[in-house]
Design an enzyme around this catalytic site. Structure first.
Site, PDB file in Angstrom:
ATOM      1  N   GLN A   1      41.485  46.253  41.097  1.00  0.00           N
ATOM      2  CA  GLN A   1      41.895  46.765  42.415  1.00  0.00           C
ATOM      3  C   GLN A   1      40.946  47.858  42.917  1.00  0.00           C
ATOM      4  OE1 GLN A   1      43.971  45.844  44.720  1.00  0.00           O
ATOM      5  NE2 GLN A   1      44.733  44.091  43.559  1.00  0.00           N
ATOM      6  N   SER A   2      39.692  47.786  42.528  1.00  0.00           N
ATOM      7  CA  SER A   2      38.720  48.806  42.916  1.00  0.00           C
ATOM      8  C   SER A   2      38.561  48.921  44.436  1.00  0.00           C
ATOM      9  CB  SER A   2      37.370  48.451  42.286  1.00  0.00           C
ATOM     10  OG  SER A   2      36.334  49.218  42.861  1.00  0.00           O
ATOM     11  N   ASN A   3      38.777  50.124  44.950  1.00  0.00           N
ATOM     12  CA  ASN A   3      38.514  50.390  46.374  1.00  0.00           C
ATOM     13  C   ASN A   3      37.016  50.363  46.648  1.00  0.00           C
ATOM     14  OD1 ASN A   3      41.291  51.078  47.164  1.00  0.00           O
ATOM     15  ND2 ASN A   3      41.007  52.813  45.775  1.00  0.00           N
TER      16      ASN A   3
ATOM     17  N   ALA B   1      34.716  48.550  45.072  1.00  0.00           N
ATOM     18  CA  ALA B   1      34.220  47.175  45.123  1.00  0.00           C
ATOM     19  C   ALA B   1      34.542  46.550  46.481  1.00  0.00           C
ATOM     20  CB  ALA B   1      34.847  46.366  43.985  1.00  0.00           C
TER      21      ALA B   1
ATOM     22  N   GLY C   1      37.537  48.312  38.475  1.00  0.00           N
ATOM     23  CA  GLY C   1      38.774  47.647  38.060  1.00  0.00           C
ATOM     24  C   GLY C   1      39.116  46.559  39.067  1.00  0.00           C
TER      25      GLY C   1
END
Ligand SMILES: *Cc1c(COP(=O)(O)O)cnc(C)c1O
Length: 339
Positions: A81-83, A85, A79
């Site tokens: 706000q992916s942690n 990524a 997503g």
């Protein structure tokens, strides 16, 4: 790897060191008093700053596999706000690799939180409209193919690094927990985490089984539901067993609990945010709105309902995610004002 013990096999796995380990375990005194149980937290939000959270434990193995294959670009997805990524982009920067993130969106994103950090780490970013007609796997393949055409060797890490290789991260974390139990002089009756893409839960579950610890391992879903994750985690567990040269496990006893996803993945409600603020005020610990806030809210409520009556010492894994709070600062401010 036939004649090695499990620990020997794990020690011989290809791994690069990225996380600050072991992470500390501390007791939440005020929450414990409130619930009449010993509630402990394993601070996997201390695994680093840029790579903070649970994903770096998995990336130690995923990126080692990428380097072994001679890859020079890490491609992953999540997503906006992916942690995961963000941690991948930070790791790539540290190791001198390129990173390319495929981030799904529903509307135009603000440059904030993890998405801001992704850009600071120099990641290439492709935004994918969730409501469009290209699927995530198609987009990832398209990005990978473009790199191949340009003479690069890309390595695709799945969402959350939740696959057989990434799973070694939490298999090892279970060993770390068992060692910490010895030095603390206690054993945890239950070990609890959030379930987002299933890798953390799968690793803890499999570690518990392979090391014969006999603990209760419970996960709270923050996306999808328990039937979906029974499948996903079953597959991850068997992929890991295959990599270890162990037999598949068809007899599973997952404890995956629904009911605390709220309005949906990464969507917050005022009561959830007020709960997070309450824990911050009581314990000086900041949970995140997407994963640990919902999962710990779930644990808190289920302990009150009696689901954990047989447990005295409960360990909650704080899997990080605090950067995800900042894109929700206005909603948090409103929740605080209402309180
Ligand atoms: C990804 C994530 C989780 C969920 O872990 P999975 O292994 O994907 O199930 C929990 N907490 C945080 C902060 C995360 O970023």
């Amino acid at each position: 790897m036939e004649n090695l013990t499990l620990r020997e096999k794990l020690d011989r796995l290809n791994r690069i060191r990225l996380a600050n380990l072991p992470t500390p375990i501390c007791k939440l005194n005020n929450v414990s008093r409130e619930l009449g149980k010993n509630i402990w937290v394993k601070r996997d939000d201390f695994t680093g700053v840029e790579m903070s959270g649970n994903k770096v434990r998995k990336l130690e193995f995923s990126i080692a596999a990428a380097l072994e294959d001679g890859c020079d670009v890490l491609i992953t997805a999540g997503g906006i706000q992916s942690n995961h990524a963000r941690a991948t982009a930070a790791a790539a920067a540290r190791l001198g690799l390129k990173s390319h993130l495929v981030l799904s969106i529903t509307d135009a994103p603000k440059t904030e939180g993890n998405y801001l950090l992704d850009q600071m780490f120099g990641a290439e970013i492709t935004l994918l409209d969730e409501n469009g007609n290209v699927t995530l796997p198609e987009k990832i393949e398209e990005v990978a193919e473009a790199y191949r055409k340009n003479g690069h060797k890309p390595y695709v890490i799945p969402v959350g690094a939740s696959n057989g290789v990434g799973n070694f991260g939490y298999l090892n974390a279970m060993r770390e927990i068992a060692e910490q139990e010895e030095s603390l002089g206690l054993s945890f009756d239950a070990i609890v985490c959030a379930v987002g893409s299933g890798g953390t839960y799968s690793g803890l579950y499999l570690g518990n089984r392979l090391f014969g610890l006999g603990r209760r391992v419970a996960g709270f879903t923050v996306s999808n539901n328990k039937d979906y994750f029974a499948n996903v985690c079953g597959k991850i567990v068997n992929d890991t067993l295959a990599l270890l040269g162990e037999e598949a496990d068809e007899e599973r006893s997952f404890e995956i609990i629904d009911g605390y996803k709220g309005l949906g993945y990464a969507i917050s409600k005022a009561d959830e945010l007020q709960f997070i603020a309450g824990v911050a005020a009581k314990e000086g610990i900041v949970l995140d709105p997407v994963y640990t806030g919902k999962a710990f809210y779930g644990l808190y409520n289920e302990v009150k309902k009696g689901t954990f009556d047989s447990c005295e010492n409960i360990l909650f894994i704080h899997t990080g995610g605090q950067y995800g709070l900042f894109p929700k600062q206005d909603q948090m401010a409103e929740a605080l004002a209402e309180n």
